[in-house]
Write an enzyme that holds these catalytic residues in place. Sequence first.
Site, mmCIF file in Angstrom:
data_model
loop_
_atom_site.group_PDB
_atom_site.id
_atom_site.type_symbol
_atom_site.label_atom_id
_atom_site.label_comp_id
_atom_site.label_asym_id
_atom_site.label_seq_id
_atom_site.Cartn_x
_atom_site.Cartn_y
_atom_site.Cartn_z
ATOM 1 N N TYR A 25 0.794 -1.231 0.000
ATOM 2 C CA TYR A 25 0.000 0.000 0.000
ATOM 3 C C TYR A 25 0.827 1.283 0.000
ATOM 4 O O TYR A 25 0.256 2.367 -0.068
ATOM 5 C CB TYR A 25 -0.950 0.008 1.206
ATOM 6 C CG TYR A 25 -1.896 -1.165 1.201
ATOM 7 C CD1 TYR A 25 -2.919 -1.243 0.268
ATOM 8 C CD2 TYR A 25 -1.755 -2.203 2.108
ATOM 9 C CE1 TYR A 25 -3.787 -2.326 0.245
ATOM 10 C CE2 TYR A 25 -2.620 -3.289 2.097
ATOM 11 C CZ TYR A 25 -3.627 -3.345 1.161
ATOM 12 O OH TYR A 25 -4.475 -4.419 1.136
ATOM 13 N N ASN A 76 -12.672 4.386 -2.007
ATOM 14 C CA ASN A 76 -11.819 3.217 -1.850
ATOM 15 C C ASN A 76 -12.472 2.437 -0.721
ATOM 16 O O ASN A 76 -12.297 2.771 0.449
ATOM 17 C CB ASN A 76 -10.384 3.603 -1.489
ATOM 18 C CG ASN A 76 -9.490 2.388 -1.316
ATOM 19 O OD1 ASN A 76 -9.971 1.260 -1.236
ATOM 20 N ND2 ASN A 76 -8.190 2.615 -1.241
ATOM 21 N N HIS A 82 -15.027 -6.245 -2.040
ATOM 22 C CA HIS A 82 -15.183 -7.645 -2.423
ATOM 23 C C HIS A 82 -16.297 -8.356 -1.661
ATOM 24 O O HIS A 82 -16.553 -9.533 -1.910
ATOM 25 C CB HIS A 82 -13.864 -8.391 -2.193
ATOM 26 C CG HIS A 82 -12.670 -7.573 -2.539
ATOM 27 N ND1 HIS A 82 -12.365 -7.216 -3.839
ATOM 28 C CD2 HIS A 82 -11.728 -6.992 -1.756
ATOM 29 C CE1 HIS A 82 -11.271 -6.463 -3.831
ATOM 30 N NE2 HIS A 82 -10.877 -6.310 -2.586
ATOM 31 N N ASP A 89 -25.434 -1.359 -3.267
ATOM 32 C CA ASP A 89 -26.823 -0.925 -3.353
ATOM 33 C C ASP A 89 -26.984 0.547 -2.976
ATOM 34 O O ASP A 89 -27.806 1.252 -3.568
ATOM 35 C CB ASP A 89 -27.715 -1.799 -2.471
ATOM 36 C CG ASP A 89 -27.918 -3.199 -3.040
ATOM 37 O OD1 ASP A 89 -27.503 -3.452 -4.198
ATOM 38 O OD2 ASP A 89 -28.485 -4.046 -2.318
ATOM 39 N N HIS A 102 -8.329 2.062 -5.959
ATOM 40 C CA HIS A 102 -7.553 1.174 -5.092
ATOM 41 C C HIS A 102 -6.080 1.491 -5.265
ATOM 42 O O HIS A 102 -5.619 1.718 -6.392
ATOM 43 C CB HIS A 102 -7.803 -0.297 -5.448
ATOM 44 C CG HIS A 102 -9.225 -0.697 -5.278
ATOM 45 N ND1 HIS A 102 -9.767 -0.955 -4.047
ATOM 46 C CD2 HIS A 102 -10.221 -0.831 -6.181
ATOM 47 C CE1 HIS A 102 -11.050 -1.246 -4.207
ATOM 48 N NE2 HIS A 102 -11.345 -1.177 -5.490
ATOM 49 N N LEU A 103 -5.354 1.496 -4.165
ATOM 50 C CA LEU A 103 -3.916 1.756 -4.213
ATOM 51 C C LEU A 103 -3.186 0.636 -4.947
ATOM 52 O O LEU A 103 -2.318 0.886 -5.778
ATOM 53 C CB LEU A 103 -3.361 1.900 -2.790
ATOM 54 C CG LEU A 103 -3.886 3.105 -2.004
ATOM 55 C CD1 LEU A 103 -3.594 2.938 -0.522
ATOM 56 C CD2 LEU A 103 -3.278 4.384 -2.541
ATOM 57 N N SER A 104 -3.539 -0.602 -4.624
ATOM 58 C CA SER A 104 -2.889 -1.753 -5.259
ATOM 59 C C SER A 104 -3.742 -2.236 -6.430
ATOM 60 O O SER A 104 -4.931 -1.921 -6.520
ATOM 61 C CB SER A 104 -2.705 -2.887 -4.242
ATOM 62 O OG SER A 104 -3.959 -3.392 -3.830
ATOM 63 N N ARG A 113 -9.882 -11.075 -4.204
ATOM 64 C CA ARG A 113 -9.876 -9.623 -4.424
ATOM 65 C C ARG A 113 -10.181 -9.251 -5.880
ATOM 66 O O ARG A 113 -10.284 -8.081 -6.210
ATOM 67 C CB ARG A 113 -8.524 -9.030 -4.034
ATOM 68 C CG ARG A 113 -8.216 -9.134 -2.561
ATOM 69 C CD ARG A 113 -6.942 -8.379 -2.221
ATOM 70 N NE ARG A 113 -6.406 -8.768 -0.946
ATOM 71 C CZ ARG A 113 -6.784 -8.261 0.227
ATOM 72 N NH1 ARG A 113 -7.721 -7.333 0.274
ATOM 73 N NH2 ARG A 113 -6.226 -8.683 1.343
#
Length: 147
Positions: A25, A76, A82, A89, A102-104, A113
């Site tokens: 991260y 994020n 996931h 919703d 997302h950072l990664s 993931r």
Amino acid sequence: MQPLSILVLHGPNLNLLGKREPGVYGSTTLAEINSLLAEAALKLQAKVFPLQSNHEGVLVDAIHEALGKHQGILINAGAYTHTSVALRDAIAAVNLPTVEVHLSNIYRREDFRHHSYIAPVVIGQISGFGVQSYLLGLQGLVAHLKG
């Protein structure tokens, strides 16, 4: 012209950025990310309103409260990406333009993931660029809002 108002949501464990798995991260803290987003937003004639929570219901409530208050959402959702049908919703219900970041690169990580419940209800998803994912997401969201 009023600046665009963007809600920035950070999900579970993101309060530990800079300490948690820096190899995955990075070493940038959440406070630093929020500061970079605020700077970038000014240049884009926007203002960001960040919120971090480890609790799904708090994030859902923030999404609901965004209606009529913010023009877009940058999210994020962390691990909730996931697992959370509730976040998916909520985003669909308010129908505000939303970008998932997302950072990664979630598709280069564990199999669980690779699926995002959020992706089908957002205008775009950016992952794998570290802090730049947030900045690129903000740029894309503002460009979309300005049409």
